[in-house]
Motif scaffolding. Structure first.
Motif, PDB file in Angstrom:
ATOM      1  N   VAL A   1       0.844  -1.206   0.000  1.00  0.00           N
ATOM      2  CA  VAL A   1       0.000   0.000   0.000  1.00  0.00           C
ATOM      3  C   VAL A   1       0.879   1.255   0.000  1.00  0.00           C
ATOM      4  N   ALA A   2       2.001   1.182   0.713  1.00  0.00           N
ATOM      5  CA  ALA A   2       2.918   2.328   0.750  1.00  0.00           C
ATOM      6  C   ALA A   2       3.396   2.655  -0.671  1.00  0.00           C
ATOM      7  N   VAL A   3       3.838   1.629  -1.400  1.00  0.00           N
ATOM      8  CA  VAL A   3       4.283   1.849  -2.788  1.00  0.00           C
ATOM      9  C   VAL A   3       3.098   2.364  -3.617  1.00  0.00           C
ATOM     10  N   GLY A   4       1.927   1.781  -3.375  1.00  0.00           N
ATOM     11  CA  GLY A   4       0.716   2.183  -4.119  1.00  0.00           C
ATOM     12  C   GLY A   4       0.385   3.654  -3.913  1.00  0.00           C
ATOM     13  N   MET A   5       0.650   4.160  -2.712  1.00  0.00           N
ATOM     14  CA  MET A   5       0.352   5.580  -2.462  1.00  0.00           C
ATOM     15  C   MET A   5       1.326   6.484  -3.219  1.00  0.00           C
ATOM     16  N   VAL A   6       2.599   6.085  -3.259  1.00  0.00           N
ATOM     17  CA  VAL A   6       3.562   6.925  -4.005  1.00  0.00           C
ATOM     18  C   VAL A   6       3.162   6.924  -5.479  1.00  0.00           C
TER      19      VAL A   6
ATOM     20  N   LEU B   1       0.748   9.454 -10.313  1.00  0.00           N
ATOM     21  CA  LEU B   1      -0.329   9.505 -11.318  1.00  0.00           C
ATOM     22  C   LEU B   1      -1.089  10.831 -11.186  1.00  0.00           C
ATOM     23  N   SER B   2      -1.352  11.245  -9.960  1.00  0.00           N
ATOM     24  CA  SER B   2      -2.047  12.523  -9.727  1.00  0.00           C
ATOM     25  C   SER B   2      -1.216  13.673 -10.298  1.00  0.00           C
ATOM     26  N   GLN B   3       0.095  13.580 -10.102  1.00  0.00           N
ATOM     27  CA  GLN B   3       0.989  14.639 -10.604  1.00  0.00           C
ATOM     28  C   GLN B   3       0.963  14.661 -12.138  1.00  0.00           C
TER      29      GLN B   3
ATOM     30  N   LEU C   1      -1.447  13.906 -14.006  1.00  0.00           N
ATOM     31  CA  LEU C   1      -2.731  14.459 -14.454  1.00  0.00           C
ATOM     32  C   LEU C   1      -2.885  15.932 -14.077  1.00  0.00           C
ATOM     33  N   GLY C   2      -1.851  16.499 -13.485  1.00  0.00           N
ATOM     34  CA  GLY C   2      -1.900  17.924 -13.123  1.00  0.00           C
ATOM     35  C   GLY C   2      -2.673  18.194 -11.841  1.00  0.00           C
ATOM     36  N   LEU C   3      -2.922  17.147 -11.043  1.00  0.00           N
ATOM     37  CA  LEU C   3      -3.706  17.337  -9.814  1.00  0.00           C
ATOM     38  C   LEU C   3      -2.813  17.634  -8.603  1.00  0.00           C
ATOM     39  N   LEU C   4      -1.575  17.182  -8.668  1.00  0.00           N
ATOM     40  CA  LEU C   4      -0.623  17.375  -7.561  1.00  0.00           C
ATOM     41  C   LEU C   4       0.684  17.914  -8.116  1.00  0.00           C
ATOM     42  N   GLY C   5       1.420  18.624  -7.289  1.00  0.00           N
ATOM     43  CA  GLY C   5       2.752  19.079  -7.693  1.00  0.00           C
ATOM     44  C   GLY C   5       3.812  18.035  -7.372  1.00  0.00           C
ATOM     45  N   GLU C   6       4.997  18.205  -7.951  1.00  0.00           N
ATOM     46  CA  GLU C   6       6.115  17.288  -7.687  1.00  0.00           C
ATOM     47  C   GLU C   6       6.473  17.283  -6.187  1.00  0.00           C
ATOM     48  N   ASP C   7       6.283  18.434  -5.541  1.00  0.00           N
ATOM     49  CA  ASP C   7       6.598  18.501  -4.098  1.00  0.00           C
ATOM     50  C   ASP C   7       5.734  17.531  -3.300  1.00  0.00           C
ATOM     51  N   ALA C   8       4.488  17.324  -3.717  1.00  0.00           N
ATOM     52  CA  ALA C   8       3.592  16.402  -2.991  1.00  0.00           C
ATOM     53  C   ALA C   8       4.038  14.951  -3.188  1.00  0.00           C
TER      54      ALA C   8
ATOM     55  N   VAL D   1       0.021   2.009 -18.114  1.00  0.00           N
ATOM     56  CA  VAL D   1       1.235   1.210 -18.357  1.00  0.00           C
ATOM     57  C   VAL D   1       2.440   2.138 -18.462  1.00  0.00           C
ATOM     58  N   SER D   2       2.258   3.259 -19.172  1.00  0.00           N
ATOM     59  CA  SER D   2       3.392   4.151 -19.378  1.00  0.00           C
ATOM     60  C   SER D   2       3.861   4.790 -18.062  1.00  0.00           C
ATOM     61  N   VAL D   3       2.917   5.323 -17.256  1.00  0.00           N
ATOM     62  CA  VAL D   3       3.328   5.979 -15.995  1.00  0.00           C
ATOM     63  C   VAL D   3       3.880   4.930 -15.024  1.00  0.00           C
ATOM     64  N   LEU D   4       3.274   3.747 -15.039  1.00  0.00           N
ATOM     65  CA  LEU D   4       3.730   2.705 -14.114  1.00  0.00           C
ATOM     66  C   LEU D   4       5.137   2.224 -14.489  1.00  0.00           C
ATOM     67  N   SER D   5       5.393   2.034 -15.802  1.00  0.00           N
ATOM     68  CA  SER D   5       6.727   1.578 -16.225  1.00  0.00           C
ATOM     69  C   SER D   5       7.772   2.583 -15.777  1.00  0.00           C
TER      70      SER D   5
END
Ligand code: NAD
Ligand code: GLY
Length: 366
Positions: free
Chosen positions: A273-278, A283-285, A287-294, A356-360
């Motif tokens: 779950v920890a890896v899943g949250m990162v 993914l949020s970043q 999509l423009g929903l979060l910044g790199e700092d988050a 697939v692309s973001v996950l790879s």
């Protein structure tokens, strides 16, 4: 012995409402709370040998002093106890020991015992009262609250179950002193999840008080558990039967489940779950929903609690294949809980090529 209930969180669900009592060294005072609510009833304590050896005497000392009649029902330690076979054996014990509808089932242990005992309570004589005494961090901040009870089937986890709320939850954070480090870290993954889906004050607390939390300072643990139970309670109040916002509690879990499954449980649930949250943050970043700092904040907080931030050995294609089977997928497509800013969860459908692309790329990050 002092009875140190420090906090009470109310879960408001109409006639199914209940309190969550939180504090330290509270097991000795359990009989008082039991009798306030169930005077004259018998108790069936369902637990496993590990927890019974550690905490059985504190609980039974209290019940004996309070003249509460109880029976002990031991189940094996481990996930395999969450089965219809074990449930059937418990029904037999309850029948033979003369348990009636007014009598009470008590779950003393982690999420396994809680889910199993809750399932038995929901079904024995069409439902008997049920009390949760959670003794792992995961159970204290997550599984003991909200009424999801279940056993596993050979074809899937938690496939046979019910929504069945406890009469009350009795959380003694002192029990966490004996919890193995890996189990504590697994519970912290869920605490961190609440911090990201809700934001402050939990997010600052877990960053600023890391040393005291890892040192299991009981006052602080009570506060952390209280905040988590309040967040979960609030979500459950809005969506008891998990058709809407309760999905937010799955932040990090979509990829997390796939990691557990593809690595054949080399990663514990909490680690996955920890890896899943990162990844959800990444993914949020994208999509423009979060910044790199988050995203960086996710990495920092998760690593601070000894949890992994990547699963570099895993294959993106294989993970996506497993995610297709995720039972939480609704209406076709890959649905993820993402963050539109810290503390603001949203559910988004993600196109498979993008996934697939973001996950790879994510799996190549260090
Ligand atoms: P667990 O119940 O297996 O407990 C982990 C280990 O810690 C066990 O060996 C247990 O005997 C031991 N233990 C428990 N308390 C202890 C203590 N105080 N000191 C020392 N050892 C102790 O695992 P868990 O992580 O608590 O729960 C996992 C289960 O919870 C899974 O079956 C999962 O499906 C379920 N779950 C349910 C919900 C829900 O909403 N119902 C939510 C999340 C997880
Ligand atoms: N653990 C997720 C839920 O209770 O819905």
């Amino acid at each position: 012995m002092l009875n140190l209930i420090k906090q009470i969180v109310e879960v408001s669900l109409g006639e199914r409402s209940y309190p969550i009592y939180i504090g330290e060294s509270m097991l000795y005072g359990f009989a008082d709370k039991f009798r306030e609510r169930f005077n004259g009833a018998k108790a069936a304590i369902i637990t496993n040998p590990t927890v019974w050896d550690l905490y059985g005497s504190q609980l039974t000392e209290s019940l004996t002093a309070g003249a509460v009649d109880y029976e002990l029902i031991l189940v094996p330690d481990g996930e395999n106890a969450k089965s219809l076979g074990v449930a059937e054996r418990i029904y037999g014990d309850l029948i033979q020991k003369g348990f009636e509808r007014k009598d009470v089932v008590i779950a003393l242990g982690g999420g396994v015992v809680g889910d199993l005992a809750g399932f038995v309570a929901a079904t024995y004589e069409r439902g008997v009262p049920f009390i949760q005494i959670p003794t792992t961090l995961l159970a204290q901040v997550d599984s003991s609250v909200g009424g999801k009870v279940a056993v596993n089937h050979g074809l899937g986890k938690n496939m046979i179950g019910a929504f069945y709320q406890p009469a009350f939850v009795y959380i003694d954070v002192s029990t966490l002193n004996t919890l193995p480090d890996q189990e504590f870290a697994g519970g912290m993954a869920e605490v961190i999840k609440y911090a990201f889906i809700k934001g402050e004050p939990l997010l600052s607390l877990i960053q600023e008080k890391k040393r005291a939390i890892l040192g299991k300072e009981t006052g602080l643990l009570s506060e952390v558990v209280r905040i988590c139970c309040s967040i979960k309670g609030e979500i459950v109040e809005k969506d008891e039967r998990d058709v809407g916002v309760r999905a937010y509690l799955n932040y990090g879990h979509t990829l997390g489940h796939a990691i557990e499954s593809t690595t054949k449980y080399d990663y514990t649930h909490g680690q996955a779950v920890a890896v899943g949250m990162v990844f959800a943050a990444r993914l949020s970043q994208r999509l423009g929903l979060l910044g790199e700092d988050a995203v960086e904040l996710h990495r920092r907080v998760i690593a601070a609690y000894g949890l992994p931030t990547t699963a570099s050995g895993a294959s993106a294609v294989e993970l996506v294949r497993v995610m297709e089977r995720d039972k939480k997928r609704a209406g076709g497509g890959h649905f993820f809980v993402l963050l539109d800013g810290i503390g603001n969860p949203v559910v988004r459908k993600i196109d498979e090529d993008m996934l697939v692309s973001v996950l790879s790329e994510f799996l190549r990050e260090v």
